[in-house]
Design an enzyme around this catalytic site. Structure first.
Site, PDB file in Angstrom:
ATOM      1  N   SER A  17       0.850  -1.395  -0.132  1.00 53.24           N
ATOM      2  CA  SER A  17      -0.069  -0.056   0.125  1.00 53.24           C
ATOM      3  C   SER A  17       0.886   1.354   0.080  1.00 53.24           C
ATOM      4  O   SER A  17       1.676   1.425   0.851  1.00 53.24           O
ATOM      5  CB  SER A  17      -0.966   0.061   1.165  1.00 53.24           C
ATOM      6  OG  SER A  17      -1.473   1.296   1.446  1.00 53.24           O
ATOM      7  N   HIS A  42      -1.344  -1.294  -4.101  1.00 55.11           N
ATOM      8  CA  HIS A  42      -2.851  -1.001  -3.476  1.00 55.11           C
ATOM      9  C   HIS A  42      -2.844   0.526  -3.181  1.00 55.11           C
ATOM     10  O   HIS A  42      -1.716   1.315  -2.737  1.00 55.11           O
ATOM     11  CB  HIS A  42      -2.885  -1.727  -1.988  1.00 55.11           C
ATOM     12  CG  HIS A  42      -4.075  -1.454  -1.245  1.00 55.11           C
ATOM     13  ND1 HIS A  42      -5.307  -2.412  -1.560  1.00 55.11           N
ATOM     14  CD2 HIS A  42      -4.410  -0.802  -0.124  1.00 55.11           C
ATOM     15  CE1 HIS A  42      -6.295  -1.890  -0.594  1.00 55.11           C
ATOM     16  NE2 HIS A  42      -5.933  -0.864   0.085  1.00 55.11           N
ATOM     17  N   ASP A  44      -4.885   3.706  -1.512  1.00 62.61           N
ATOM     18  CA  ASP A  44      -6.021   3.979  -0.590  1.00 62.61           C
ATOM     19  C   ASP A  44      -6.357   5.493  -0.795  1.00 62.61           C
ATOM     20  O   ASP A  44      -5.793   6.384  -0.747  1.00 62.61           O
ATOM     21  CB  ASP A  44      -5.636   3.954   0.663  1.00 62.61           C
ATOM     22  CG  ASP A  44      -5.334   2.389   1.007  1.00 62.61           C
ATOM     23  OD1 ASP A  44      -6.128   1.690   1.325  1.00 62.61           O
ATOM     24  OD2 ASP A  44      -4.102   2.297   1.454  1.00 62.61           O
ATOM     25  N   MET A  46      -9.248   8.359   0.459  1.00 62.79           N
ATOM     26  CA  MET A  46      -9.962   8.577   1.497  1.00 62.79           C
ATOM     27  C   MET A  46     -10.604  10.022   1.563  1.00 62.79           C
ATOM     28  O   MET A  46      -9.855  10.842   0.828  1.00 62.79           O
ATOM     29  CB  MET A  46      -9.126   8.560   2.871  1.00 62.79           C
ATOM     30  CG  MET A  46      -8.277   7.053   3.219  1.00 62.79           C
ATOM     31  SD  MET A  46      -7.592   7.426   4.754  1.00 62.79           S
ATOM     32  CE  MET A  46      -6.886   5.711   4.486  1.00 62.79           C
ATOM     33  N   HIS A  75      -8.678   1.105  -3.308  1.00 64.61           N
ATOM     34  CA  HIS A  75      -9.702   0.899  -2.281  1.00 64.61           C
ATOM     35  C   HIS A  75     -10.257   2.122  -1.965  1.00 64.61           C
ATOM     36  O   HIS A  75      -9.414   3.167  -1.352  1.00 64.61           O
ATOM     37  CB  HIS A  75      -8.612   0.340  -1.065  1.00 64.61           C
ATOM     38  CG  HIS A  75      -9.531   0.162  -0.041  1.00 64.61           C
ATOM     39  ND1 HIS A  75      -8.866  -0.089   1.406  1.00 64.61           N
ATOM     40  CD2 HIS A  75     -10.785   0.024   0.521  1.00 64.61           C
ATOM     41  CE1 HIS A  75      -9.688  -0.331   2.197  1.00 64.61           C
ATOM     42  NE2 HIS A  75     -10.788  -0.043   1.796  1.00 64.61           N
ATOM     43  N   MET A  77     -12.376   4.533   0.074  1.00 64.25           N
ATOM     44  CA  MET A  77     -13.077   4.763   1.418  1.00 64.25           C
ATOM     45  C   MET A  77     -13.771   6.108   1.343  1.00 64.25           C
ATOM     46  O   MET A  77     -13.154   6.924   1.987  1.00 64.25           O
ATOM     47  CB  MET A  77     -11.808   4.720   2.400  1.00 64.25           C
ATOM     48  CG  MET A  77     -11.226   3.269   2.867  1.00 64.25           C
ATOM     49  SD  MET A  77      -9.618   3.103   3.736  1.00 64.25           S
ATOM     50  CE  MET A  77      -8.563   3.411   2.269  1.00 64.25           C
ATOM     51  N   MET A 146     -11.490  -6.075   6.018  1.00 59.46           N
ATOM     52  CA  MET A 146     -10.600  -5.172   6.661  1.00 59.46           C
ATOM     53  C   MET A 146     -10.283  -5.775   7.914  1.00 59.46           C
ATOM     54  O   MET A 146     -10.989  -6.141   8.880  1.00 59.46           O
ATOM     55  CB  MET A 146     -11.434  -3.725   7.053  1.00 59.46           C
ATOM     56  CG  MET A 146     -11.559  -2.932   5.652  1.00 59.46           C
ATOM     57  SD  MET A 146      -9.947  -2.571   4.854  1.00 59.46           S
ATOM     58  CE  MET A 146      -9.198  -1.602   5.905  1.00 59.46           C
ATOM     59  N   GLY A 151      -8.865   3.751   7.895  1.00 53.51           N
ATOM     60  CA  GLY A 151      -8.590   5.208   7.870  1.00 53.51           C
ATOM     61  C   GLY A 151      -7.328   5.629   7.935  1.00 53.51           C
ATOM     62  O   GLY A 151      -6.797   6.712   7.719  1.00 53.51           O
ATOM     63  N   ASP A 184      -6.848  -6.288   4.856  1.00 53.49           N
ATOM     64  CA  ASP A 184      -5.917  -5.192   4.954  1.00 53.49           C
ATOM     65  C   ASP A 184      -6.048  -4.395   6.205  1.00 53.49           C
ATOM     66  O   ASP A 184      -6.939  -4.300   6.732  1.00 53.49           O
ATOM     67  CB  ASP A 184      -6.879  -4.248   3.832  1.00 53.49           C
ATOM     68  CG  ASP A 184      -6.220  -2.846   3.660  1.00 53.49           C
ATOM     69  OD1 ASP A 184      -5.266  -2.543   4.121  1.00 53.49           O
ATOM     70  OD2 ASP A 184      -6.767  -1.812   3.010  1.00 53.49           O
ATOM     71  N   GLY A 186      -2.895  -3.819   9.379  1.00 49.42           N
ATOM     72  CA  GLY A 186      -1.818  -4.672  10.416  1.00 49.42           C
ATOM     73  C   GLY A 186      -1.271  -5.889   9.914  1.00 49.42           C
ATOM     74  O   GLY A 186      -0.977  -6.914  10.819  1.00 49.42           O
TER      75      GLY A 186
HETATM   76  C1  DX5 Z   1      -6.157   1.529   6.158  1.00 53.73           C
HETATM   77  C2  DX5 Z   1      -5.907   1.307   4.430  1.00 53.73           C
HETATM   78  C3  DX5 Z   1      -4.841   0.496   4.420  1.00 53.73           C
HETATM   79  C4  DX5 Z   1      -3.507   0.724   4.900  1.00 53.73           C
HETATM   80  C5  DX5 Z   1      -2.831  -0.541   5.717  1.00 53.73           C
HETATM   81  O1  DX5 Z   1      -7.484   2.414   6.141  1.00 53.73           O
HETATM   82  O2  DX5 Z   1      -7.055   0.776   3.891  1.00 53.73           O
HETATM   83  O3  DX5 Z   1      -4.758  -0.150   3.075  1.00 53.73           O
HETATM   84  O4  DX5 Z   1      -2.534   1.191   4.042  1.00 53.73           O
HETATM   85  O5  DX5 Z   1      -1.622  -0.049   6.417  1.00 53.73           O
HETATM   86  P1  DX5 Z   1      -0.729  -1.056   7.231  1.00 53.73           P
HETATM   87  O6  DX5 Z   1      -0.448  -2.177   6.568  1.00 53.73           O
HETATM   88  O7  DX5 Z   1       0.038  -0.281   7.880  1.00 53.73           O
HETATM   89  O8  DX5 Z   1      -1.804  -1.490   8.363  1.00 53.73           O
HETATM   90 ZN    ZN Z   2      -6.592  -0.135   1.931  1.00 51.57          ZN
END
Ligand code: DX5
Ligand code: ZN
Length: 245
Positions: A17, A42, A44, A46, A75, A77, A146, A151, A184, A186
């Site tokens: 990501s 990936h 993201d 937001m 992705h 959000m 998720m 976020g 996705d 952690g």
């Molecule tokens: C969080 C995103 C993830 C984020 C994951 O809301 O959707 O894609 O980049 O980051 P890590 O892998 O550090 O948890």
């Molecule tokens: Zn994501």
């Protein structure tokens, strides 16, 4: 679209990501993971409404498209995500994933994405009953479970996700569906094998790729290529992915 990333049978897929990458060196941040064998990139998006944070829009996807041949796994959000599918398609997205919580009808949303010639994903937040995702699976290329509250990057994997991943895996296998099971949030060397054993086959990784401590140079800059190798190594203990992937 790069068809070979999709036709690989029974392989785990790693999906760095760029949220955790150094945007002042976006080209190199992407090139290094592509060279290291990432499967998808990936991205993201937001909007400050569906989630508190604000990132970027199609312009950055367009920039990524010029920088890599990897499939772009976008992705969203955002609220009212279907308003933006066309724009991301034009920008060069290959997969568009929208949140189940953000659309009135997830089946219609997935069909709308596919009708635009894209791979369709539906994402589900940790607190949303997983049963709501199950009926949509036949319409999907990607089911995104998720494993943190969406976020921000760098949060801890929620262990209760394992049960949810297993439920989705069971449904995919029971109906022999052609759908990736992506996780996705952690995901790192200490969590990836558990997620894989529960049934995930596609792993988004932000901090664990771009901000991992460098074992070869303690205190030095992160080494995303080394971090990807560590994730692949950790996956070995999970054996092979289930069925199609
Ligand atoms: C969080 C995103 C993830 C984020 C994951 O809301 O959707 O894609 O980049 O980051 P890590 O892998 O550090 O948890
Ligand atoms: Zn994501």
């Amino acid at each position: 679209m790069t068809p070979d990333a999709w036709s690989k049978p029974r392989e785990f897929r790693l999906c760095p990501s760029i949220l955790s990458a150094d945007f002042s060196r976006l080209g190199e941040s992407i090139a290094v993971v592509q060279r290291a064998g990432a499967d998808f990139l990936h991205v993201d998006i937001m909007d400050g409404q569906f989630v508190p944070n604000l990132t970027f829009g199609p312009l950055i996807v367009e920039a990524c498209r010029k920088l890599t041949s990897l499939p772009l796994d976008v992705h969203l959000m955002v609220v009212e995500p279907m308003r933006f599918v066309e724009g991301f398609a034009r920008a060069g997205a290959d997969h568009v994933t929208v949140h189940l919580e953000a659309v009135p009808d997830a089946t219609a949303a997935a069909r709308g994405i596919r009708n635009r010639g894209l791979r369709a994903g539906i994402a589900i937040k940790p607190e949303t009953p997983i049963e709501r995702l199950i009926p949509v699976l036949p319409e999907l290329d990607i089911a995104l479970v998720m494993t943190v509250e969406p976020g921000e990057g760098g949060q801890a994997f929620r262990p209760e996700s394992l049960e949810r991943i297993a439920r989705v895996r069971a449904a995919i296998d029971a109906h022999d569906l052609d759908c990736l099971l992506e996780v996705d949030g952690g995901i790192g060397p200490n969590t990836i094998a558990a997620a894989a054993s529960a049934g995930a086959d596609t792993f988004v990784a932000g901090n664990s790729v771009y901000r991992a401590p460098n074992p070869d140079r303690p205190g030095g800059p992160p080494d995303p290529a080394l971090a990807i190798r560590a994730l692949r190594e950790a996956l070995k203990s999970a054996g092979r992915p289930a069925k199609r992937t």
